[in-house]
Motif scaffolding. Sequence first.
Motif, PDB file in Angstrom:
ATOM      1  N   MET A   1      86.361  89.946  22.525  1.00  0.00           N
ATOM      2  CA  MET A   1      86.627  88.617  23.068  1.00  0.00           C
ATOM      3  C   MET A   1      86.369  87.581  21.973  1.00  0.00           C
ATOM      4  SD  MET A   1      85.106  86.773  26.497  1.00  0.00           S
ATOM      5  CE  MET A   1      86.082  87.795  27.592  1.00  0.00           C
ATOM      6  N   TYR A   2      87.266  86.580  21.906  1.00  0.00           N
ATOM      7  CA  TYR A   2      87.159  85.521  20.911  1.00  0.00           C
ATOM      8  C   TYR A   2      86.565  84.264  21.549  1.00  0.00           C
ATOM      9  CZ  TYR A   2      90.319  88.478  18.253  1.00  0.00           C
ATOM     10  OH  TYR A   2      90.880  89.529  17.601  1.00  0.00           O
ATOM     11  N   THR A   3      85.975  83.409  20.704  1.00  0.00           N
ATOM     12  CA  THR A   3      85.419  82.135  21.160  1.00  0.00           C
ATOM     13  C   THR A   3      86.330  81.012  20.695  1.00  0.00           C
ATOM     14  OG1 THR A   3      83.167  82.993  21.019  1.00  0.00           O
ATOM     15  CG2 THR A   3      83.423  80.610  21.100  1.00  0.00           C
ATOM     16  N   LEU A   4      86.754  80.153  21.647  1.00  0.00           N
ATOM     17  CA  LEU A   4      87.654  79.037  21.356  1.00  0.00           C
ATOM     18  C   LEU A   4      86.957  77.734  21.731  1.00  0.00           C
ATOM     19  CD1 LEU A   4      90.389  77.759  20.617  1.00  0.00           C
ATOM     20  CD2 LEU A   4      91.139  78.223  22.970  1.00  0.00           C
ATOM     21  N   LEU A   5      86.793  76.855  20.763  1.00  0.00           N
ATOM     22  CA  LEU A   5      86.226  75.525  21.003  1.00  0.00           C
ATOM     23  C   LEU A   5      87.365  74.523  21.180  1.00  0.00           C
ATOM     24  CD1 LEU A   5      84.043  73.299  20.973  1.00  0.00           C
ATOM     25  CD2 LEU A   5      84.070  73.427  18.467  1.00  0.00           C
ATOM     26  N   ILE A   6      87.335  73.813  22.317  1.00  0.00           N
ATOM     27  CA  ILE A   6      88.341  72.783  22.581  1.00  0.00           C
ATOM     28  C   ILE A   6      87.633  71.433  22.505  1.00  0.00           C
ATOM     29  CG2 ILE A   6      90.043  71.894  24.215  1.00  0.00           C
ATOM     30  CD1 ILE A   6      90.084  74.684  25.502  1.00  0.00           C
ATOM     31  N   ALA A   7      88.040  70.600  21.552  1.00  0.00           N
ATOM     32  CA  ALA A   7      87.422  69.287  21.348  1.00  0.00           C
ATOM     33  C   ALA A   7      88.432  68.202  21.708  1.00  0.00           C
ATOM     34  CB  ALA A   7      86.953  69.136  19.900  1.00  0.00           C
ATOM     35  N   ASP A   8      88.129  67.455  22.788  1.00  0.00           N
ATOM     36  CA  ASP A   8      89.011  66.373  23.250  1.00  0.00           C
ATOM     37  C   ASP A   8      88.165  65.443  24.105  1.00  0.00           C
ATOM     38  OD1 ASP A   8      91.052  64.823  24.714  1.00  0.00           O
ATOM     39  OD2 ASP A   8      92.437  66.271  23.805  1.00  0.00           O
ATOM     40  N   ASP A   9      88.391  64.122  23.956  1.00  0.00           N
ATOM     41  CA  ASP A   9      87.575  63.188  24.718  1.00  0.00           C
ATOM     42  C   ASP A   9      87.983  63.117  26.183  1.00  0.00           C
ATOM     43  OD1 ASP A   9      89.979  62.041  23.808  1.00  0.00           O
ATOM     44  OD2 ASP A   9      89.217  60.020  24.186  1.00  0.00           O
ATOM     45  N   GLU A  10      89.120  63.701  26.531  1.00  0.00           N
ATOM     46  CA  GLU A  10      89.563  63.704  27.924  1.00  0.00           C
ATOM     47  C   GLU A  10      89.289  65.069  28.542  1.00  0.00           C
ATOM     48  OE1 GLU A  10      93.546  62.410  28.416  1.00  0.00           O
ATOM     49  OE2 GLU A  10      93.349  60.765  26.961  1.00  0.00           O
ATOM     50  N   ALA A  11      88.454  65.033  29.608  1.00  0.00           N
ATOM     51  CA  ALA A  11      88.058  66.292  30.253  1.00  0.00           C
ATOM     52  C   ALA A  11      89.259  66.999  30.854  1.00  0.00           C
ATOM     53  CB  ALA A  11      87.010  66.015  31.331  1.00  0.00           C
ATOM     54  N   LEU A  12      90.213  66.252  31.411  1.00  0.00           N
ATOM     55  CA  LEU A  12      91.386  66.876  32.030  1.00  0.00           C
ATOM     56  C   LEU A  12      92.206  67.628  30.987  1.00  0.00           C
ATOM     57  CD1 LEU A  12      92.577  64.171  34.611  1.00  0.00           C
ATOM     58  CD2 LEU A  12      91.557  66.405  35.083  1.00  0.00           C
ATOM     59  N   GLU A  13      92.303  67.051  29.792  1.00  0.00           N
ATOM     60  CA  GLU A  13      93.049  67.717  28.711  1.00  0.00           C
ATOM     61  C   GLU A  13      92.376  69.056  28.357  1.00  0.00           C
ATOM     62  OE1 GLU A  13      95.748  67.297  26.974  1.00  0.00           O
ATOM     63  OE2 GLU A  13      96.433  65.351  27.735  1.00  0.00           O
ATOM     64  N   ARG A  14      91.038  69.009  28.214  1.00  0.00           N
ATOM     65  CA  ARG A  14      90.319  70.249  27.854  1.00  0.00           C
ATOM     66  C   ARG A  14      90.482  71.308  28.928  1.00  0.00           C
ATOM     67  NH1 ARG A  14      86.134  66.481  26.995  1.00  0.00           N
ATOM     68  NH2 ARG A  14      84.874  67.419  28.657  1.00  0.00           N
TER      69      ARG A  14
END
Length: 521
Positions: A1-14
């Motif tokens: 399993m891989y780890t993916l970091l999603i960085a975005d100031d909008e929670a809905l986008e993440r």
Amino acid sequence: MYTLLIADDEALEREGIELMIRHMMPDTFKFLHAENGRRAIQLAEEERPDFIFMDIKMPGIQGLEAVREILNKNPGTPIVLITAHDYFGYAKEGLALGVREYLLKPARRDEVLNVLKTLIAEAEESKRARNERLVIQEKLSQLMPLAENELSLMLMLECVQEVDLSQLANLLNLEWHKGYAIVLSFSRQSSKEWADFQLLKKDIYDAVKQWAKPSLSCIVSPVVGHQMALFVPFPPGRPNYTQRVMAMEWGERLRGLTMERFQLPLSVGIGSIREGWDGLSRSYREAVRVCADDTDFANVRHYDDITESSGQLPSSLDEEKRLLDAILRHDKQEAADRFNVLFERLEQTSAHHFPRLRGDVIGLLMFIGRGAQIGDGAELITALGGLEDTGSLREGGQRWLGSLIDKLREEKERSRSHVLQRALLFIAQGYKEDISMEQTAEHVNLSPHYFSKLFKQQTGETFIDYITRLRIDKAKALIAEGSLSLKEICYEVGYKDPNYFSRVFKKAMGITPSEYRQQIE
């Protein structure tokens, strides 16, 4: 399993990106969320994600600034920028920083899927390549000690291999080829000392190597017989005399280490500083020679000290090799002549000191015996150690060399006789079958060409003639018994064609098998 970091100031986008990926690639990723650049940097340091999706426009630390910081601390981390059309210029700057890809908002499913598949494929390939490198490094680490042993043995024994010295040196990353040899020679004066050494030699080897490698950056040989050797590099720019003094100090430390830990008597010999692999090999022979001089008062001896104090000529080592070569060729006359030359040279340098001359001659003969791999050093010392005049010493040395050649000849004949007996037994057990010379040579582990020559020399017959005579003699015995037909006898003695058997029999005996039976009757 891989780890993916999603960085975005909008929670809905993440959450939207996570939901999309979970649906397309279930059970593939562990997800991390960062609402700003500072949090993205923090998570990148703490969690070391495999991939990062980074929005460019965020409050506080901007996306590109976060990318720069992350890549500065973790170079090579795959980062995908997420941007709107208005920020395409920023996306180009991100690519210049080392960002792997960029996605336009709103990200389409097929684009996200293609990017992730590409990143995973590259990660898997990188992992596979890394594992291959680790396997190679592990194998290389196991190979290095073997290469070091091989190099040291080639220097000690002057043997010729498919891999030459320079290749092994390159494998070991040895950039020096000027140095000297140190030889540790353990006593064989009593059976107890020798038995103790046999029990402890693995521990001795490990202790010496563990101490010498970091201290001297040297090549350490395996234990050969009762000796082991160290080949030490010579630092450029250091005076030879200074290095000689330091080498003697190293020799004293090595002797003190082994004496204290194992309570075994030994002597240490040190050769001259030489250049090139041939020079190192010669330095080793010098060290062996001074080790063999049991009459000397010092337990740690440097070849240069011995030659300076006794006036010996260093070039005598080449003559010693020629003497050894004559011994190995069993040439008694040449060996006697070469021994006389060496004896006279030693006599000149020790004209007024007979004990030193006697020690030099004994050391020389011990060196020759070791090179021929035969002869007892204790027996030699007993035979020559009590002599008190030059004439008897010369005659004793000549006799010892003559007996050495006789022993070598006897050993060679015994070996050949043993090989022949094994071959004859193999033939006796298989002559009824379609046995060949090549099969017999393989059975005794000799090449067919050499076996053919040896067989003819030892038996006076060729292999075919011997087999034929053996079969004909057996056929004659069976004919005399009268219990088998000639056809049965043909098969019994190893022939498949009665007509051929009859021709061979007639050629050997002058009459056919039928005529021979009639004579017998």
